[in-house]
Motif scaffolding. Structure first.
Motif, PDB file in Angstrom:
ATOM      1  N   LEU A   1       0.887  -1.172   0.000  1.00  0.00           N
ATOM      2  CA  LEU A   1       0.000   0.000   0.000  1.00  0.00           C
ATOM      3  C   LEU A   1       0.922   1.219   0.000  1.00  0.00           C
ATOM      4  N   GLN A   2       0.988   1.885  -1.105  1.00  0.00           N
ATOM      5  CA  GLN A   2       1.966   2.959  -1.324  1.00  0.00           C
ATOM      6  C   GLN A   2       1.582   4.251  -0.617  1.00  0.00           C
ATOM      7  N   PRO A   3       2.585   5.070  -0.255  1.00  0.00           N
ATOM      8  CA  PRO A   3       2.267   6.373   0.347  1.00  0.00           C
ATOM      9  C   PRO A   3       1.278   7.143  -0.534  1.00  0.00           C
ATOM     10  N   GLY A   4       0.305   7.750   0.107  1.00  0.00           N
ATOM     11  CA  GLY A   4      -0.663   8.551  -0.644  1.00  0.00           C
ATOM     12  C   GLY A   4      -1.844   7.760  -1.184  1.00  0.00           C
ATOM     13  N   THR A   5      -1.827   6.426  -1.053  1.00  0.00           N
ATOM     14  CA  THR A   5      -2.943   5.624  -1.591  1.00  0.00           C
ATOM     15  C   THR A   5      -4.230   5.926  -0.819  1.00  0.00           C
ATOM     16  N   ARG A   6      -5.285   6.184  -1.530  1.00  0.00           N
ATOM     17  CA  ARG A   6      -6.573   6.423  -0.862  1.00  0.00           C
ATOM     18  C   ARG A   6      -7.224   5.082  -0.550  1.00  0.00           C
ATOM     19  N   LEU A   7      -7.862   5.005   0.582  1.00  0.00           N
ATOM     20  CA  LEU A   7      -8.529   3.764   0.983  1.00  0.00           C
ATOM     21  C   LEU A   7     -10.046   3.945   0.852  1.00  0.00           C
ATOM     22  N   PRO A   8     -10.774   2.834   0.737  1.00  0.00           N
ATOM     23  CA  PRO A   8     -12.234   2.961   0.675  1.00  0.00           C
ATOM     24  C   PRO A   8     -12.771   3.539   1.987  1.00  0.00           C
TER      25      PRO A   8
ATOM     26  N   LEU B   1      -1.998   5.771   8.714  1.00  0.00           N
ATOM     27  CA  LEU B   1      -3.021   6.369   7.848  1.00  0.00           C
ATOM     28  C   LEU B   1      -3.280   7.791   8.310  1.00  0.00           C
ATOM     29  N   GLU B   2      -3.855   8.564   7.379  1.00  0.00           N
ATOM     30  CA  GLU B   2      -4.292   9.903   7.800  1.00  0.00           C
ATOM     31  C   GLU B   2      -5.677  10.160   7.247  1.00  0.00           C
ATOM     32  N   ALA B   3      -6.453  10.884   8.027  1.00  0.00           N
ATOM     33  CA  ALA B   3      -7.793  11.246   7.578  1.00  0.00           C
ATOM     34  C   ALA B   3      -7.675  12.613   6.917  1.00  0.00           C
ATOM     35  N   VAL B   4      -8.123  12.701   5.676  1.00  0.00           N
ATOM     36  CA  VAL B   4      -7.974  13.975   4.956  1.00  0.00           C
ATOM     37  C   VAL B   4      -9.358  14.576   4.760  1.00  0.00           C
ATOM     38  N   GLN B   5      -9.470  15.809   5.207  1.00  0.00           N
ATOM     39  CA  GLN B   5     -10.750  16.516   5.126  1.00  0.00           C
ATOM     40  C   GLN B   5     -11.315  16.429   3.705  1.00  0.00           C
ATOM     41  N   GLY B   6     -12.501  15.902   3.592  1.00  0.00           N
ATOM     42  CA  GLY B   6     -13.180  15.895   2.289  1.00  0.00           C
ATOM     43  C   GLY B   6     -12.743  14.768   1.360  1.00  0.00           C
ATOM     44  N   SER B   7     -11.652  14.064   1.661  1.00  0.00           N
ATOM     45  CA  SER B   7     -11.299  12.986   0.728  1.00  0.00           C
ATOM     46  C   SER B   7     -10.938  11.686   1.448  1.00  0.00           C
ATOM     47  N   GLY B   8     -11.568  11.461   2.598  1.00  0.00           N
ATOM     48  CA  GLY B   8     -11.477  10.158   3.245  1.00  0.00           C
ATOM     49  C   GLY B   8     -10.133   9.866   3.896  1.00  0.00           C
TER      50      GLY B   8
END
Ligand SMILES: Cc1ncc(COP(=O)(O)O)c(C=O)c1O
Length: 465
Positions: A34-41, A70-77
């Protein structure tokens, strides 16, 4: 966005589902899968896909955020963090790619290509997609899309005098793949060595060796490959760049062409004609035709889109004698299942519509202007140096007077923000040849050529002793 992700869990395990999800994702991140920056469902989506309750996933994600994976990004999960602490650094880049950033990059080759004709390509690509057959995304024919082979046979006949109908053409992933396939086929014909021009493309020497053939250097002079020297090596296959020798730019003379075709017959041998930039000719006087026309049963003609369109397309073609075509296809069938269809069909459309020729004409004019600027700059800033060979292609070979210290010139140029290769790296025995610079100019404006060469001229020094 309904993203998909595969997470292995077992309902028979004593470990909780939350913990299993958490450990699985952490391991994948640590392994770099799981690469840096990969968005998760989203937690809702993953819970649904895994048939678990949403709170299980929310808790697993929450733990991984707390642990810094992981990080939670405002508006993009939720996504994998961009910088994991203490990640191993894997050196993936080749030496050629780690060149210093400079104002003027004069290397010939992949880092130095002309502007891609975006508008023309878009037009051709859109038309291709609009008119594609319903089965257009199926496996392509192994030898290449029929439409491209037909257009290429016309184009190559018209521009390069190549003798080949569509049935004798094969579309490849650039010249590199064509050469790889040929290296695989030649041993079956009793050939274990491939003669290469010296000077020549240093990468090709390594490539040939890696592909199981012994590279045999053969000198080049003002008439191109020295065929007598080739004959003396005992090799039965040779790779040549007859139109515009790489890197010296000389054109194989008529007498040498005849001699080379005769040599191939005499030794029951094969000539690979690398016509990498033969389409781009701006020397006054007629453009040399392909060598292949002299002996189509002995010469494999290979062309590429790399110089005219760009190496990123990985598109090339070869016209092969009957005796080689079927072995080539057999090897290809074992290695991959053909070249990507839409790129091939878009290229066919570019050729059919005349947009390819229009682009080529524009490129030729621009290249001619840059070569003129180079001639002018060399005369002004590098006294005693000469630009060797025909005005063609995207690079030129500048032969320097014997007293110039090539290595010092290259190093000095770099200090002045100009990255240029000396001739030494292209020779197997550099010490015997005059110092030189190999100047790639594809991406420069005319003024850039003048400015870069002025900088080089400021480092023009005499060899010590
Ligand atoms: C001598 C020579 N042959 C062939 C090529 C093209 O190779 P490919 O079609 O694999 O990009 C190049 C590209 O720089 C080259 O310098």
């Amino acid at each position: 966005m309904a993203l998909h992700m595969t997470v292995e869990i077992s309902r028979d395990s004593a470990e909780s589902l939350t913990s299993q999800i958490q450990v699985f994702i952490r391991d994948e991140v640590e392994a770099g899968i799981l690469q840096p920056g990969t968005r998760l469902p989203s937690s809702r989506q993953l819970a649904e896909d895994l048939s678990v309750s949403r709170s299980v996933v929310v808790e697993a994600y929450g733990q991984l955020v707390a642990e810094g994976y992981l990080e939670a990004v405002q508006g993009s999960g939720t996504r994998v963090v961009r910088h994991l602490p203490q990640q191993p650094v894997v050196p993936l880049l080749l030496d050629e790619d780690v060149a210093p950033a400079v104002r003027w990059d004069l290397r010939a080759g992949g880092n130095n290509t002309p502007a891609f004709p975006r508008t023309e390509w878009l037009t051709a690509y859109q038309r291709t997609l609009r008119t594609a057959e319903p089965g257009g995304t199926g496996y392509p024919p192994l030898a290449g899309e029929g439409a491209l082979r037909v257009e290429l046979s016309r184009h190559l006949g018209r521009l390069r005098g190549v003798r080949a109908d569509a049935q004798h053409l094969m579309v490849t992933g650039g010249f590199a793949q064509a050469l790889g396939l040929l290296c695989a086929v030649l041993p079956g014909l009793g050939i274990d060595a491939l003669a290469l021009e010296d000077p020549g493309h240093p990468g090709q020497r390594h490539f040939v060796r890696e592909n199981g053939l012994r590279p045999v250097p053969v000198p080049v002079d003002e008439e191109g490959l020295v065929v007598d020297a080739l004959a003396a090596t005992g090799a039965r296959a040779v790779l040549v760049t007859p139109a515009h020798q790489f890197p010296t730019g000389v054109t194989l003379s008529a007498a040498r062409r005849e001699a080379l075709a005769q040599w191939a017959h005499d030794v029951d041998g094969w000539v690979i004609e690398d016509d990498y930039d033969g389409a781009l000719w701006y020397e006054r006087g007629p453009r040399p035709l392909a060598l292949q026309r002299l002996a189509p049963e002995r010469v494999v003609y290979a062309g590429t889109a790399s110089k005219i369109l760009g190496p990123g397309l990985r598109l090339g073609w070869l016209a092969a004698p009957e005796a080689l075509l079927h072995p080539l296809l057999r090897v290809r069938a074992r290695r991959d299942l053909g070249s990507e269809s839409f790129t091939q069909l878009a290229c066919a459309e570019l050729l059919r519509s005349g947009l390819f020729d229009r682009h080529l004409r524009r490129l030729t004019e621009l290249s001619a202007g840059r070569r003129e600027a180079l001639d002018e700059a060399v005369a002004r800033h590098l006294p005693g140096a000469t630009v060797l060979g025909a005005a063609a292609g995207l690079h030129a070979y500048v032969r320097l007077p014997r007293h110039v210290d090539e290595a010092a010139l290259v190093a000095g140029a770099l200090r002045r923000n100009v990255l240029v290769r000396g001739g030494a790296g292209f020779h197997t025995r550099p010490s015997r040849d005059a110092p030189a610079l190999v100047v790639g100019h594809a991406h420069l404006p005319r003024s850039g050529v003048l400015e870069a060469m002025r900088e080089v001229g400021l480092c023009y020094t005499r060899r010590a002793g």
